[in-house]
Design a protein around this motif. Structure first.
Motif, short mmCIF file in Angstrom:
data_model
loop_
_atom_site.label_atom_id
_atom_site.label_comp_id
_atom_site.label_asym_id
_atom_site.label_seq_id
_atom_site.Cartn_x
_atom_site.Cartn_y
_atom_site.Cartn_z
N THR A 177 15.67 26.60 72.86
CA THR A 177 15.48 27.75 73.74
C THR A 177 14.23 28.48 73.31
N THR A 178 13.49 28.88 74.26
CA THR A 178 12.28 29.64 73.97
C THR A 178 12.55 31.09 74.31
N MET A 179 12.18 31.90 73.41
CA MET A 179 12.36 33.33 73.63
C MET A 179 11.06 33.88 74.21
N THR A 180 11.19 34.49 75.31
CA THR A 180 10.02 35.12 75.92
C THR A 180 10.17 36.62 75.78
N SER A 181 9.15 37.21 75.29
CA SER A 181 9.19 38.66 75.18
C SER A 181 8.48 39.24 76.39
N THR A 182 9.14 40.13 77.02
CA THR A 182 8.54 40.77 78.18
C THR A 182 8.15 42.18 77.79
N ARG A 183 6.89 42.39 77.85
CA ARG A 183 6.39 43.74 77.57
C ARG A 183 6.35 44.50 78.87
N PRO A 184 6.64 45.77 78.81
CA PRO A 184 6.55 46.54 80.05
C PRO A 184 5.11 46.57 80.55
N ARG A 185 4.98 46.54 81.83
CA ARG A 185 3.65 46.54 82.44
C ARG A 185 2.99 47.91 82.25
N LEU A 186 1.72 47.88 81.89
CA LEU A 186 0.98 49.12 81.69
C LEU A 186 0.72 49.78 83.03
N SER A 187 0.81 51.09 83.05
CA SER A 187 0.54 51.81 84.28
C SER A 187 -0.97 51.84 84.55
N THR A 188 -1.30 52.07 85.78
CA THR A 188 -2.71 52.15 86.17
C THR A 188 -3.40 53.32 85.46
N ALA A 189 -2.67 54.40 85.26
CA ALA A 189 -3.25 55.57 84.59
C ALA A 189 -3.61 55.24 83.14
N VAL A 190 -2.76 54.49 82.46
CA VAL A 190 -3.03 54.12 81.06
C VAL A 190 -4.26 53.21 80.99
N VAL A 191 -4.32 52.23 81.87
CA VAL A 191 -5.45 51.30 81.87
C VAL A 191 -6.74 52.03 82.23
N THR A 192 -6.69 52.89 83.24
CA THR A 192 -7.88 53.64 83.67
C THR A 192 -8.40 54.53 82.55
N ALA A 193 -7.51 55.31 81.94
CA ALA A 193 -7.92 56.19 80.85
C ALA A 193 -8.50 55.40 79.69
N SER A 194 -7.88 54.27 79.37
CA SER A 194 -8.34 53.44 78.25
C SER A 194 -9.71 52.84 78.51
N VAL A 195 -9.91 52.33 79.71
CA VAL A 195 -11.21 51.72 80.05
C VAL A 195 -12.31 52.79 80.04
N LEU A 196 -12.04 53.93 80.65
CA LEU A 196 -13.06 54.99 80.70
C LEU A 196 -13.43 55.48 79.31
N LEU A 197 -12.42 55.73 78.48
CA LEU A 197 -12.72 56.23 77.13
C LEU A 197 -13.36 55.15 76.26
N GLY A 198 -12.97 53.90 76.47
CA GLY A 198 -13.63 52.81 75.74
C GLY A 198 -15.10 52.71 76.10
N LEU A 199 -15.41 52.83 77.38
CA LEU A 199 -16.82 52.80 77.81
C LEU A 199 -17.59 54.00 77.27
N ILE A 200 -16.98 55.17 77.31
CA ILE A 200 -17.63 56.36 76.76
C ILE A 200 -17.94 56.16 75.28
N ALA A 201 -16.96 55.65 74.55
CA ALA A 201 -17.15 55.46 73.11
C ALA A 201 -18.25 54.44 72.82
N LEU A 202 -18.25 53.33 73.53
CA LEU A 202 -19.25 52.29 73.26
C LEU A 202 -20.65 52.72 73.66
N VAL A 203 -20.78 53.25 74.86
CA VAL A 203 -22.11 53.66 75.33
C VAL A 203 -22.60 54.87 74.54
N GLY A 204 -21.71 55.84 74.31
CA GLY A 204 -22.10 57.02 73.54
C GLY A 204 -22.46 56.70 72.10
#
Length: 125
Positions: free
Chosen positions: A6-33
């Motif tokens: 038997t293979t155990m599959t772990s299901t992670r909850p799907r990230l919300s759009t707000a979490v992904v958006t905030a993360s991408v924007l702040l990641g870009l700010i950090a890298l470019v800045g």
């Protein structure tokens, strides 16, 4: 003799759009800045105050990237870290506008504000 695996599959909850958006924007700010702090400070010469600024800015940038990674992974300190980093970027943008009349900093402040709004949105259930 039969063997079943038997293979155990772990299901992670799907990230919300707000979490992904905030993360991408702040990641870009950090890298470019972070890149801009090194590049544009180097144009004016590397004296003691310039080196201190770059070291402090890069430390805060690294802290912001760690907060983004924690936020994406769902760590309990991820959201407060992202909120703190976005708030710092907004205040830093205001400081640059007031002290140096540097209007080129406005997009960073706007992106940080959008990321802050996204990061503080309640999680959808």
């Amino acid at each position: 003799m039969t063997t079943t695996t038997t293979t155990m599959t772990s299901t992670r909850p799907r990230l919300s759009t707000a979490v992904v958006t905030a993360s991408v924007l702040l990641g870009l700010i950090a890298l470019v800045g972070g890149y801009g702090a090194i590049y544009f400070t180097g144009l004016e010469g590397w004296d003691g105050i310039a080196m201190s600024f770059v070291v402090a800015y890069e430390f805060l940038t690294l802290t912001g990237l760690v907060a983004v990674a924690a936020f994406l992974r769902g760590h309990r300190l991820g959201r407060p870290g992202v909120v703190l980093y976005a708030t710092w970027m907004i205040y830093f943008t205001l400081f640059k506008l007031i002290a140096f009349q540097e209007v080129q900093a406005i997009p960073f402040g706007v992106l940080a504000l959008v990321a802050l709004v996204c990061a503080t949105r309640p999680a959808a259930r």
